[in-house]
Design an enzyme around this catalytic site. Sequence first.
Site, PDB file in Angstrom:
ATOM      1  N   ASP A   1       0.811  -1.222   0.000  1.00  0.00           N
ATOM      2  CA  ASP A   1       0.000   0.000   0.000  1.00  0.00           C
ATOM      3  C   ASP A   1       0.841   1.268   0.000  1.00  0.00           C
ATOM      4  OD1 ASP A   1      -2.294  -1.664   0.175  1.00  0.00           O
ATOM      5  OD2 ASP A   1      -1.836  -1.924   2.302  1.00  0.00           O
TER       6      ASP A   1
ATOM      7  N   HIS B   1      -4.297  -2.700  -6.242  1.00  0.00           N
ATOM      8  CA  HIS B   1      -3.589  -1.513  -6.731  1.00  0.00           C
ATOM      9  C   HIS B   1      -4.604  -0.516  -7.273  1.00  0.00           C
ATOM     10  CE1 HIS B   1       0.402  -3.949  -7.225  1.00  0.00           C
ATOM     11  NE2 HIS B   1      -0.004  -3.843  -5.978  1.00  0.00           N
TER      12      HIS B   1
END
Length: 334
Positions: free
Chosen positions: A13, A43
Site C-alpha cells: 500500500d 492496486h
Amino acid sequence: MSVTVVVGGFYGDEGKGKIVAFHALSQKPAVAVRGGVGPNAGHTVVMDGVTRKTRLIPSAFVCSRTQLCVSAGVLVEPSLFISEVNELGVAGRAYLDSGAGVIEKKHIELDRTDRNLSSRIGTTGTGTGPAMSDRVLRQLKLAGEIAELRPYMADIAGKIHNAIEEGESVLLEGTQGTFLSLYHGSYPYVTSKDVTASSICADAGIGPTCVDHVLVVFKSYVTRVGNGPLANELRQEEVENKGWTERGSVTGRLRRAAPFNIELAKRSVRLNGATMCALTKLDAIFPEASGMREYGKLPRESRAYIEELEEALGVPIVYVGTGSEVKDTVVVPH
Ligand code: IMP
Ligand code: MG
C-alpha cells in the site's frame, strides 16, 4: 529501452499502482507483467477523476499499447481475472501464463476459517496462502487446465524475452511490500512468498542480468494491515489527526500507521537492489505540496526533505507523489 522492476518498500500500500501507471505513461512499455502473490493485492489507479482498482491486471493498463501479462509465479482466481479484463476493457491485450496457479473456493474458505491464518496472522482471506501451500505440495491446478482461461493463455516469459530482443521496454510490477516477504519480512506475520525484486523476476521468468532498474516505492509514512510488528505505531486518534487514515483496498480494514522509517527504508533498498526510489503522498506531510506537478513548485522545505532522504538512502528519488491522480506526480530532476 529498459527493463524495470517496481516493488513496495514497506508493508504494501505504498502507492505502487499509481507509480507504475505514471511510469507506464512515460515509458510506454511493450509488455507489463504482474509478479507477486495473487489477488491479495489491490492496486489503485486514479485517472481524470476515475478510480480503478486492480487485483491481477498490471497497473500499466493505462498505456494503450502495452500488453498486460500475469506471470507464471502468480496465483489467479479465474472469475476475478476475467471480470477484471472486461471491466478494464483490456480484452485482446490481456495474457495469462499457463503455469499460473489457480485459487479455488476451498482455498478461500480455508484462508477465512483457519484460525492461525485469519486471526493470528490477519490474512486478506483471498485464498493465496492455502493455494501456495497446495502448489508446494504439487497438487494445485494451473491456469492451463481451466477452459474459461484458454483465450488468454500465453508464454509470458517468452513474450518478455522477445520484447527485450526487439529493444522494447518491459515493466514488471510486484505486489505487497518488502517486509511482508516470507523470507525477509516479520515472519510469521507475512504473506505466503518472497516479494522482493528478485522474486518478481523469478515469477516472470527473467534473470537478474536482464534488469536495468529496480524502483522501490515508499510512502511518506508507513502503514500496515493485519497483525505483526510496526515500529513507532501511532494510536488511531493520532493517525486521524494527521489525516493518515486509510482502509485496505481488498479487505476494507483500517490500516495501522507510523511515521516514515528510515532504517526500514535503507534495508529495503539493500534487499531489493534498488537503483531508484519513488516517494508517494508527500502532501500528507507537506500539505502545500498537494497537487504539484513540477519540482520547482514544491515548497522549499519539502525539496530539502526529499534531498536529505535521497542522501540517506543512497539512491535517487525519481518520482514524488503529491495527490491521488496519476498525474499528481513530480519527476525529480537529476
Ligand atoms: P495474505 O497475503 O492474504 O496471506 O496476508 C498475510 C499478511 O499480508 C496480512 O497481514 C495481510 O494484511 C498482508 N497483505 C497481503 N497482501 C497485502 C497487500 O496487498 N497490501 C497490504 N497488506 C497485504
Ligand atoms: Mg494495496
